[in-house]
Design a protein around this motif. Structure first.
Motif, mmCIF file in Angstrom:
data_model
loop_
_atom_site.group_PDB
_atom_site.id
_atom_site.type_symbol
_atom_site.label_atom_id
_atom_site.label_comp_id
_atom_site.label_asym_id
_atom_site.label_seq_id
_atom_site.Cartn_x
_atom_site.Cartn_y
_atom_site.Cartn_z
ATOM 1 N N GLY A 77 -8.915 0.111 -5.019
ATOM 2 C CA GLY A 77 -8.837 -1.500 -4.330
ATOM 3 C C GLY A 77 -7.845 -1.172 -3.227
ATOM 4 O O GLY A 77 -6.736 -0.541 -3.345
ATOM 5 N N ALA A 78 -8.237 -1.807 -2.167
ATOM 6 C CA ALA A 78 -7.296 -1.994 -1.010
ATOM 7 C C ALA A 78 -6.728 -3.304 -1.247
ATOM 8 O O ALA A 78 -7.020 -4.410 -1.385
ATOM 9 C CB ALA A 78 -8.235 -2.121 0.280
ATOM 10 N N VAL A 79 -5.070 -3.342 -0.844
ATOM 11 C CA VAL A 79 -4.335 -4.707 -1.091
ATOM 12 C C VAL A 79 -4.373 -5.299 0.141
ATOM 13 O O VAL A 79 -4.631 -4.953 1.449
ATOM 14 C CB VAL A 79 -2.973 -4.009 -0.923
ATOM 15 N N GLN A 80 -4.515 -6.624 -0.080
ATOM 16 C CA GLN A 80 -4.615 -7.579 0.784
ATOM 17 C C GLN A 80 -3.881 -8.864 0.550
ATOM 18 O O GLN A 80 -3.223 -9.024 -0.831
ATOM 19 C CB GLN A 80 -6.196 -8.257 0.829
ATOM 20 N N PHE A 81 -3.344 -9.689 1.613
ATOM 21 C CA PHE A 81 -2.722 -10.861 1.210
ATOM 22 C C PHE A 81 -3.767 -11.737 0.280
ATOM 23 O O PHE A 81 -4.673 -11.994 0.408
ATOM 24 C CB PHE A 81 -2.369 -11.518 2.443
ATOM 25 N N ASP A 82 -2.858 -12.536 -0.554
ATOM 26 C CA ASP A 82 -3.322 -13.610 -1.451
ATOM 27 C C ASP A 82 -3.341 -14.649 -0.384
ATOM 28 O O ASP A 82 -2.415 -15.357 -0.281
ATOM 29 C CB ASP A 82 -2.592 -13.833 -2.635
ATOM 30 N N GLU A 83 -4.352 -15.338 -0.023
ATOM 31 C CA GLU A 83 -4.613 -16.204 0.988
ATOM 32 C C GLU A 83 -4.243 -17.456 0.258
ATOM 33 O O GLU A 83 -3.959 -18.401 1.052
ATOM 34 C CB GLU A 83 -5.889 -16.294 1.435
ATOM 35 N N ALA B 128 -6.105 -7.086 -4.632
ATOM 36 C CA ALA B 128 -6.565 -5.715 -4.665
ATOM 37 C C ALA B 128 -8.212 -5.932 -4.823
ATOM 38 O O ALA B 128 -8.947 -6.144 -5.701
ATOM 39 C CB ALA B 128 -6.042 -4.643 -5.947
ATOM 40 N N VAL B 129 -8.655 -5.534 -3.581
ATOM 41 C CA VAL B 129 -10.115 -5.772 -3.425
ATOM 42 C C VAL B 129 -10.803 -4.178 -3.715
ATOM 43 O O VAL B 129 -10.488 -3.446 -2.981
ATOM 44 C CB VAL B 129 -10.694 -6.411 -2.192
ATOM 45 N N ALA B 130 -11.734 -4.254 -4.697
ATOM 46 C CA ALA B 130 -12.438 -2.844 -4.914
ATOM 47 C C ALA B 130 -13.838 -3.236 -4.899
ATOM 48 O O ALA B 130 -14.536 -4.096 -5.230
ATOM 49 C CB ALA B 130 -11.993 -2.433 -6.429
ATOM 50 N N GLU B 131 -14.513 -2.150 -4.530
ATOM 51 C CA GLU B 131 -16.058 -1.884 -4.222
ATOM 52 C C GLU B 131 -16.520 -1.307 -5.534
ATOM 53 O O GLU B 131 -16.203 -0.113 -6.145
ATOM 54 C CB GLU B 131 -16.444 -1.021 -3.328
ATOM 55 N N LEU C 220 -0.172 2.930 -7.593
ATOM 56 C CA LEU C 220 -0.342 3.492 -6.063
ATOM 57 C C LEU C 220 -0.910 4.634 -5.668
ATOM 58 O O LEU C 220 -0.408 5.707 -6.671
ATOM 59 C CB LEU C 220 1.113 3.748 -5.373
ATOM 60 N N GLN C 221 -1.861 5.177 -5.237
ATOM 61 C CA GLN C 221 -2.466 6.272 -5.156
ATOM 62 C C GLN C 221 -1.652 7.176 -4.492
ATOM 63 O O GLN C 221 -1.598 8.365 -4.605
ATOM 64 C CB GLN C 221 -3.633 6.131 -4.157
ATOM 65 N N ALA C 222 -0.831 6.942 -3.679
ATOM 66 C CA ALA C 222 0.250 7.948 -3.080
ATOM 67 C C ALA C 222 1.430 8.004 -3.858
ATOM 68 O O ALA C 222 2.176 9.147 -3.788
ATOM 69 C CB ALA C 222 0.814 7.112 -1.583
ATOM 70 N N ASP C 223 1.716 7.281 -4.846
ATOM 71 C CA ASP C 223 2.937 7.572 -5.947
ATOM 72 C C ASP C 223 2.289 6.943 -7.295
ATOM 73 O O ASP C 223 2.752 5.750 -7.426
ATOM 74 C CB ASP C 223 4.029 6.887 -5.624
ATOM 75 N N PRO C 224 1.539 7.765 -7.948
ATOM 76 C CA PRO C 224 1.111 7.155 -9.478
ATOM 77 C C PRO C 224 2.201 6.792 -10.149
ATOM 78 O O PRO C 224 1.958 6.077 -11.233
ATOM 79 C CB PRO C 224 0.379 8.551 -9.960
ATOM 80 N N GLY C 225 3.696 7.063 -9.918
ATOM 81 C CA GLY C 225 4.447 6.615 -10.815
ATOM 82 C C GLY C 225 4.935 5.277 -10.711
ATOM 83 O O GLY C 225 5.512 4.653 -11.775
ATOM 84 N N GLN C 226 4.473 4.710 -9.612
ATOM 85 C CA GLN C 226 4.740 3.220 -9.591
ATOM 86 C C GLN C 226 3.667 2.558 -10.071
ATOM 87 O O GLN C 226 2.500 2.510 -9.323
ATOM 88 C CB GLN C 226 5.063 2.817 -8.074
ATOM 89 N N GLY D 202 -3.105 -2.984 3.160
ATOM 90 C CA GLY D 202 -3.554 -1.774 3.490
ATOM 91 C C GLY D 202 -3.385 -0.490 2.584
ATOM 92 O O GLY D 202 -4.099 0.502 2.695
ATOM 93 N N MET D 203 -2.391 -0.879 1.534
ATOM 94 C CA MET D 203 -2.120 0.384 0.613
ATOM 95 C C MET D 203 -3.426 0.348 -0.244
ATOM 96 O O MET D 203 -4.245 -0.722 -0.592
ATOM 97 C CB MET D 203 -0.932 -0.014 -0.182
ATOM 98 N N LEU D 204 -3.825 1.592 -1.064
ATOM 99 C CA LEU D 204 -4.650 1.608 -1.879
ATOM 100 C C LEU D 204 -4.009 1.828 -3.438
ATOM 101 O O LEU D 204 -3.042 2.594 -3.659
ATOM 102 C CB LEU D 204 -5.536 3.147 -1.667
ATOM 103 N N LEU D 205 -4.791 1.041 -4.172
ATOM 104 C CA LEU D 205 -4.123 1.115 -5.547
ATOM 105 C C LEU D 205 -5.592 1.555 -6.591
ATOM 106 O O LEU D 205 -6.695 1.600 -6.221
ATOM 107 C CB LEU D 205 -4.191 -0.274 -6.128
ATOM 108 N N ARG D 206 -5.006 2.500 -7.312
ATOM 109 C CA ARG D 206 -6.029 2.913 -8.407
ATOM 110 C C ARG D 206 -6.035 2.165 -9.473
ATOM 111 O O ARG D 206 -5.127 2.042 -10.177
ATOM 112 C CB ARG D 206 -5.842 4.540 -8.829
ATOM 113 N N LEU D 207 -7.301 1.466 -9.717
ATOM 114 C CA LEU D 207 -7.308 0.472 -10.726
ATOM 115 C C LEU D 207 -8.072 1.015 -12.006
ATOM 116 O O LEU D 207 -9.102 1.584 -12.008
ATOM 117 C CB LEU D 207 -7.967 -0.854 -10.031
#
Length: 511
Positions: free
Chosen positions: A123-129, A257-260, A279-285, A321-326
């Motif tokens: 999923g891509a991170v977006q603002f909670d409108e 986090a909006v995922a297809e 976080l896809q860039a840092d799975p530890g977080q 814009g960050m990518l999350l692995r859900l």
């Protein structure tokens, strides 16, 4: 005693001694012969017990033909192979332990496991409108000083954003001051206060005017909530008007986090399902969240739906814009699972090689369910505790296919034909239909007095590959015009252990 009497006595003694020796030697011979037979019988019995019973011999390349004795195959340049009784009666395929070790055949146990219907998505991170806040002005004026000068700057709740000068506020404030100084009635002073309230003059400025007798038309805009400046609509020194949005603040306490999600998996989603994100860039977080809703729109190209997950971001580490692995958690259920590597997929079906209790291997068709990482759910075909081949199953499967051909041919034989065949008749005669004939094309290699050697193509009816073999003539004078090198179309039939020509036609010529 006279000499004659002595002679008679000596002769009688010799006869007695000789007869005793004869009978003693005979009894010894018989006794030794009996002992030898008894000693050899167990050895012979053990030898017979250790030997495997051979039902018939066959050519592995032509498994339909059976022979009652070993020898060279009439179809291929190879020796006939025996088929043993323990192999023919078993529905599986036996592989020696040494061969299993050399080939690295490895088995796995079919077992039950508590598996949740979870799946992974990105999923891509977006603002909670829903956390967005707009900062506007309700009066005309000028933005004298700007404290925040660029979008996406972080601001805290109550932080100053800029200073606005509103000339229109001077008149109502001066009027209120004059009424207070002149000692006007309370009703007039109250009416003046209501006018300042209607013009959205802050209460602090009104109180300062009444106390200090100096009107102040400048006020400071502060952030009503913490977050980032998602939209900056003004610059320092510009004129502002009522209802104009000067700042838009996006909250960061929670993000979307909006995922297809594919259609097949979207049906498993429900509002309120828990989700763990990394976080896809840092799975530890890692972060936690819940499923909010599935947007009612399908992407016609990818056949996916957008799922919106609410993720806790109190630390403020997630930005758009960050990518999350859900990892979406589903209900847990007990399922029968098998390693994915143990399944052979043919395109139309799935097959597993099962090891039976007697050590034989048997191919078994299975029905699969969901994919669970490196395991597959089994719906039909296997039971808990079954041992399946997880490595080297393709070799076992190929051998099983050969055995299944033999089994189907044996099952197709009429029982009466086999029962009525005399014991001296070869098994191949009982197996092959006497009246069947076959046609093929080939090239004559040599001509003998009683046979023709022909190189022919594959014959599907007999499952023969292309080869060169001899065919008997019905008589020595048959086919006199056929010569080596002729291309012929011929018909033949099985006669005894051999194949006999019925007709031979030269292609392009007469018989």
């Amino acid at each position: 005693m006279s000499r004659v009497q002595l002679s008679v006595v000596a002769l009688a003694a010799a006869l007695v001694i000789g007869g005793g020796a004869f009978y003693l030697g005979r009894s010894s011979a018989v006794s030794s012969h009996g002992v030898g037979a008894q000693g050899q019988a167990p050895a012979a019995a053990a030898s017979a017990a250790g030997e495997r019973k051979v039902l018939y011999w066959q050519d592995p390349m032509t498994p339909g033909a059976r022979f009652d004795k070993p020898g060279k195959s009439p179809f291929m340049d190879m020796q006939l192979q025996p088929v043993y009784a323990d192999e023919a009666s078993d529905t599986g395929v036996k592989v020696s332990s040494q061969v299993q070790q050399n080939l690295g055949i490895r088995t796995a146990v079919v077992k039950r496991a508590d598996v949740s219907a979870s799946f992974d998505a990105v999923g891509a991170v977006q603002f909670d409108e829903r956390l967005n806040v707009a900062v506007q002005t309700r009066t005309a004026g000028y933005l004298e000083r700007l404290a925040v000068r660029a979008p996406m700057e972080r601001v805290a709740k109550g932080q100053a954003l800029g200073t606005v000068f509103a000339p229109e506020w001077l008149g109502p404030l001066n009027e209120l001051i004059a009424l207070k100084r002149s000692g006007a009635s309370g009703e007039l002073v109250a009416a003046a206060r209501e006018r300042t309230r209607a013009m959205s003059i802050p209460a602090d400025l009104v109180r300062q005017a009444e106390e200090g007798s100096t009107p102040n038309a400048r006020y400071t805009l502060v952030a009503p909530a913490g977050g980032v400046i998602a939209e900056l609509g003004v610059r320092e020194g510009v004129a502002v008007s009522p209802g104009m949005t000067l700042f838009r603040i996006a909250g960061l306490e929670k993000v979307w986090a909006v995922a297809e999600v594919p259609e097949a998996q979207a049906v498993q989603l429900k509002r309120g399902q828990k989700v763990s994100a990394a976080l896809q860039a840092d799975p530890g977080q890692t972060f936690t969240g819940t499923m909010q809703e599935i947007l009612p729109q399908v992407n016609a190209t990818t056949r996916t739906l957008q799922a919106r997950f609410e993720v806790d971001n109190r630390g403020g580490k997630l930005v758009p814009g960050m990518l999350l692995r859900l990892q979406v958690a589903g209900p847990t259920a007990s399922r029968l699972v098998v390693p994915s590597e143990a399944i052979i997929r043919t395109g139309t079906r799935a097959v597993a090689i099962v090891r039976k209790d007697n050590g034989a291997f048997e191919p078994r068709e299975v029905k699969l369910g969901a994919e669970l990482g490196d395991q597959l759910e089994v719906l039909q075909g296997l039971a808990e505790g079954d041992q399946v081949v997880a490595s080297g199953q393709f070799l076992v499967d190929s051998e099983a296919r050969l055995r299944s051909v033999l089994g189907s041919l044996a099952a197709a034989e009429p029982a009466a034909t086999q029962a009525s065949a005399p014991a001296s008749m070869p098994a191949s005669k009982a197996a092959a239909p006497a009246a069947a004939s076959y046609m093929a094309q080939g090239k004559v290699e040599s001509v003998e007095a009683d046979s023709l050697t022909i190189s022919h193509g594959a014959i599907a009816e007999l499952k023969w590959p292309a080869m060169t073999m001899g065919f008997n003539k019905p008589s020595a004078k048959a086919f006199p015009d056929v010569k080596p090198g002729d291309s012929v179309h011929f018909e033949f039939k099985k006669k005894g252990d051999d194949y006999e020509l019925v007709s031979v036609h030269r292609l392009g010529g007469a018989k």
